[in-house]
Design a protein around this motif. Structure first.
Motif, PDB file in Angstrom:
ATOM      1  N   VAL A 173     -10.943  -2.899   0.940  1.00 47.72           N
ATOM      2  CA  VAL A 173      -9.666  -3.113   0.243  1.00 47.72           C
ATOM      3  C   VAL A 173      -9.374  -1.984  -0.725  1.00 47.72           C
ATOM      4  O   VAL A 173      -8.292  -1.386  -0.714  1.00 47.72           O
ATOM      5  N   TRP A 174     -10.348  -1.652  -1.571  1.00 49.40           N
ATOM      6  CA  TRP A 174     -10.130  -0.603  -2.560  1.00 49.40           C
ATOM      7  C   TRP A 174     -10.033   0.783  -1.922  1.00 49.40           C
ATOM      8  O   TRP A 174      -9.278   1.647  -2.396  1.00 49.40           O
ATOM      9  N   GLY A 175     -10.793   0.994  -0.863  1.00 51.66           N
ATOM     10  CA  GLY A 175     -10.688   2.269  -0.162  1.00 51.66           C
ATOM     11  C   GLY A 175      -9.298   2.500   0.404  1.00 51.66           C
ATOM     12  O   GLY A 175      -8.696   3.573   0.220  1.00 51.66           O
ATOM     13  N   PHE A 176      -8.751   1.484   1.047  1.00 50.25           N
ATOM     14  CA  PHE A 176      -7.429   1.622   1.654  1.00 50.25           C
ATOM     15  C   PHE A 176      -6.323   1.719   0.610  1.00 50.25           C
ATOM     16  O   PHE A 176      -5.384   2.497   0.762  1.00 50.25           O
ATOM     17  N   VAL A 177      -6.402   0.905  -0.460  1.00 47.07           N
ATOM     18  CA  VAL A 177      -5.312   0.904  -1.426  1.00 47.07           C
ATOM     19  C   VAL A 177      -5.240   2.231  -2.182  1.00 47.07           C
ATOM     20  O   VAL A 177      -4.149   2.745  -2.456  1.00 47.07           O
ATOM     21  N   LEU A 178      -6.391   2.839  -2.485  1.00 48.67           N
ATOM     22  CA  LEU A 178      -6.349   4.134  -3.174  1.00 48.67           C
ATOM     23  C   LEU A 178      -5.937   5.256  -2.229  1.00 48.67           C
ATOM     24  O   LEU A 178      -5.246   6.199  -2.642  1.00 48.67           O
ATOM     25  N   TRP A 179      -6.309   5.143  -0.971  1.00 48.55           N
ATOM     26  CA  TRP A 179      -5.857   6.124   0.012  1.00 48.55           C
ATOM     27  C   TRP A 179      -4.343   6.061   0.177  1.00 48.55           C
ATOM     28  O   TRP A 179      -3.671   7.096   0.194  1.00 48.55           O
ATOM     29  N   LEU A 180      -3.814   4.859   0.269  1.00 47.44           N
ATOM     30  CA  LEU A 180      -2.365   4.700   0.366  1.00 47.44           C
ATOM     31  C   LEU A 180      -1.666   5.217  -0.886  1.00 47.44           C
ATOM     32  O   LEU A 180      -0.622   5.870  -0.808  1.00 47.44           O
TER      33      LEU A 180
END
Length: 214
Positions: A163-170
């Motif tokens: 979750v945190w990986g994707f949200v910061l990438w976005l």
């Protein structure tokens, strides 16, 4: 409180009406509308207050107006949805003579389409909030029903990492895809923390006032 506002005879008649089982379904719809309105206001008002004063610019009048509009919209929509859902649920039970699981799904689908189908900030936030809960619930149900095996170890750390990986990438590379409120929060946390001019906007304030900025 009620006795001081209504005449005793009228209050007694209302209480007798509320006890009648034949009107229970209709009365539940009315109270559902009331609870939806109250709960929506209680949830949205503090959230709108904090988010508006933290991230929105403009005068006090504009901020108070934004808080009122957000609170009213959330309260109204939740009241309308509960009213629609419970009305359709009662109607289906009346038609079929009993309650079935698909009645709840159908009633909620119709209510969601009619009330929360408009693409605006309030509805987006509510729907996104529910989506995360739905995914959690379906995952747990799938394990309970045996559709997927019970994990041998706690999967929450992996979930958090993804979750945190994707949200910061976005946020870093496709920021426009995130909700405005989330963009504002993450801008404060990750972008604004890269900017300062002196001790005042390093520790005390997030940003210096325009006249103080160097």
């Amino acid at each position: 409180m009620a006795a001081s506002v209504l005449p005793r005879s009228l209050l007694r008649a209302v209480n007798e009406l509320l006890k009648k089982k034949r009107y229970r379904a209709a009365l539940a719809v009315i109270k559902g509308f009331r609870n939806g309105a109250v709960y929506g206001a209680k949830i949205r008002a503090p959230h709108a207050l904090v988010m508006t004063f933290l991230f929105k610019s403009g005068g006090l009048k504009d901020k108070l107006k934004a808080i009122f509009e957000a609170t009213f919209t959330h309260s109204r929509n939740l009241a309308y949805f509960v009213f629609t859902y419970k009305s359709l649920l009662a109607a289906q039970e009346k038609i079929y003579g009993s309650k079935w699981q698909f009645h709840s799904f159908v009633a909620a689908c119709v209510g969601g389409w009619l009330v929360f189908g408009e693409n605006n900030n309030i509805n987006s936030q509510i729907n996104m909030y529910l989506l995360s809960r739905v995914l959690f619930g379906l995952s747990r149900l799938a394990v309970e029903k045996g559709y997927i095996p019970q994990p041998k170890q706690d999967v929450f750390p992996f979930f958090s990492a993804i979750v945190w990986g994707f949200v910061l990438w976005l946020f870093e590379y496709h920021r426009h895809t995130l909700q405005p409120s989330l963009q504002s929060s993450m801008t404060y946390l990750y972008d604004d923390s890269n900017i300062w001019h002196d001790i005042s906007d390093f520790l005390i304030y997030n940003k210096s006032k325009p006249a103080e900025a160097k």
